[in-house]
Design a protein around this motif. Sequence first.
Motif, short mmCIF file in Angstrom:
data_model
loop_
_atom_site.label_atom_id
_atom_site.label_comp_id
_atom_site.label_asym_id
_atom_site.label_seq_id
_atom_site.Cartn_x
_atom_site.Cartn_y
_atom_site.Cartn_z
N LYS A 64 3.08 16.29 4.25
CA LYS A 64 2.15 16.78 5.27
C LYS A 64 0.73 16.21 5.21
N LEU A 65 0.30 15.71 4.08
CA LEU A 65 -1.08 15.24 3.98
C LEU A 65 -1.31 14.05 4.92
N GLN A 66 -2.31 14.19 5.76
CA GLN A 66 -2.60 13.16 6.74
C GLN A 66 -3.64 12.18 6.19
N LEU A 67 -3.18 10.98 5.88
CA LEU A 67 -4.07 9.91 5.45
C LEU A 67 -3.90 8.75 6.41
N GLY A 68 -5.00 8.04 6.68
CA GLY A 68 -4.91 6.96 7.64
C GLY A 68 -5.76 5.77 7.26
N LYS A 69 -6.03 4.91 8.22
CA LYS A 69 -6.76 3.68 7.98
C LYS A 69 -8.12 3.96 7.37
N GLY A 70 -8.42 3.27 6.28
CA GLY A 70 -9.69 3.46 5.60
C GLY A 70 -9.62 4.43 4.43
N ASP A 71 -8.58 5.27 4.40
CA ASP A 71 -8.42 6.19 3.27
C ASP A 71 -7.87 5.43 2.07
N ILE A 72 -8.11 6.00 0.88
CA ILE A 72 -7.82 5.27 -0.35
C ILE A 72 -7.13 6.17 -1.36
N ILE A 73 -6.13 5.63 -2.04
CA ILE A 73 -5.50 6.31 -3.17
C ILE A 73 -5.69 5.44 -4.41
N ILE A 145 5.44 9.50 -4.04
CA ILE A 145 4.36 9.29 -3.09
C ILE A 145 4.94 8.61 -1.85
N ASN A 146 4.51 9.06 -0.69
CA ASN A 146 5.07 8.53 0.56
C ASN A 146 4.42 7.19 0.90
N LEU A 147 4.73 6.19 0.10
CA LEU A 147 4.09 4.89 0.24
C LEU A 147 4.42 4.22 1.57
N LYS A 148 5.61 4.43 2.08
CA LYS A 148 5.99 3.82 3.37
C LYS A 148 5.09 4.33 4.49
N ARG A 149 4.90 5.64 4.55
CA ARG A 149 4.05 6.21 5.61
C ARG A 149 2.60 5.78 5.42
N TYR A 150 2.13 5.79 4.16
CA TYR A 150 0.74 5.42 3.92
C TYR A 150 0.50 3.96 4.27
N ARG A 151 1.47 3.11 3.95
CA ARG A 151 1.32 1.69 4.29
C ARG A 151 1.26 1.51 5.80
N GLU A 152 2.14 2.20 6.51
CA GLU A 152 2.16 2.09 7.97
C GLU A 152 0.86 2.62 8.59
N ASN A 153 0.24 3.58 7.93
CA ASN A 153 -1.00 4.18 8.45
C ASN A 153 -2.25 3.43 8.01
N GLY A 154 -2.10 2.38 7.20
CA GLY A 154 -3.25 1.59 6.79
C GLY A 154 -4.01 2.12 5.60
N GLY A 228 2.25 -6.07 -3.27
CA GLY A 228 2.14 -6.69 -1.96
C GLY A 228 2.19 -5.71 -0.81
N ASP A 229 2.59 -4.45 -1.08
CA ASP A 229 2.67 -3.45 -0.02
C ASP A 229 1.32 -2.75 0.18
N ASN A 230 0.29 -3.52 0.47
CA ASN A 230 -1.05 -2.97 0.66
C ASN A 230 -1.54 -2.27 -0.60
N ILE A 231 -1.11 -2.78 -1.76
CA ILE A 231 -1.51 -2.24 -3.05
C ILE A 231 -2.23 -3.33 -3.83
#
Length: 330
Positions: A64-73, A145-154, A228-231
Amino acid sequence: MSKEAENLLGETVDLLPKECLPGAKKMAEFIKECFVDRGMPNETEGYQLQPGFEPETAKYAYDKLQLGKGDIIVSTYPKTGTTWMLAIVNHILHGNNPEKMQKYQKLRQFIGYLEFNHVSKYVDVWEKLSFPQQVFGTHLPAPLINLKRYRENGVKVIYVIRNPKDQLVSWRNFVMKFPYAKYDFWKSCFPENETEFYDKYLEGKQYAFAKEGEGYLEILREWYAHKGDNILFVVFEKLKKNPNEEIKKIAEFIGKPLSNEELQNVVDKTSFNSMKKEYGKLYSEKFGITMFRKGEIGEWKNHLTVAQSELIDRKVEQVLGETDIKFIYE
């Protein structure tokens, strides 16, 4: 609210809107139960977690946590540079506004780990706050961690790598100061004798954010599969030896390139001595732990036996031999 919980909450109270205070107090009491009282380990999908790191909270973040472009883990295995990297990111983002930087730093310190604290923190506190960029730390394994969703969201993810020998020595000095380490259950996991402690760790029997019988190397292998997956993978030792070069890479990766003057300011403000001064007392007073001790490369030589060092070498080859990871030990 108990005195211990009040101490944990500290100045964070002054930074929260009134509607967040009931939830924040609940969170502080929860952490007091986990750290000061007899905290017990948790488990989710076979991965064992230390007290305070909650399966339900991790699941909420995944679903459920909404993270998007510009957010950082900022993801790390414990004692590989978590607090240091979070501080570097914070200084990159807000170094030109010290007041804002201190505010976000204090808030994140209390609630800014994906899986840490009671799940109610998200609805009762976090989602009522406003951040220009969300920054989370985590010790979770990659599959949780939902890496697929986070990658798609930038979302940008930074993973810190440290050599496993220094990580182990640092881990012992860290966890032995946890208030709950004095209880019988944890005494069997964290033996007082240094050599026995390291043996127990290498057997994968310390509930150290991995599956039973496994540890840091297996978790690193899972994360490295996403290279390579935006990491961005950052090496602790390179960051220590060449902070200007590495921090410049980090800033560019998160979309906040720095001028030479800004870069040097971040380097100075996040040097080990600066961090020890700024964070050392804070974490000692709140949690009774030493967040920054030495941070030296090669400290393991003063602590591990030859047999333990050679065992780690064999494990590295066995677990990571097919990757291009080369640890820096000195």
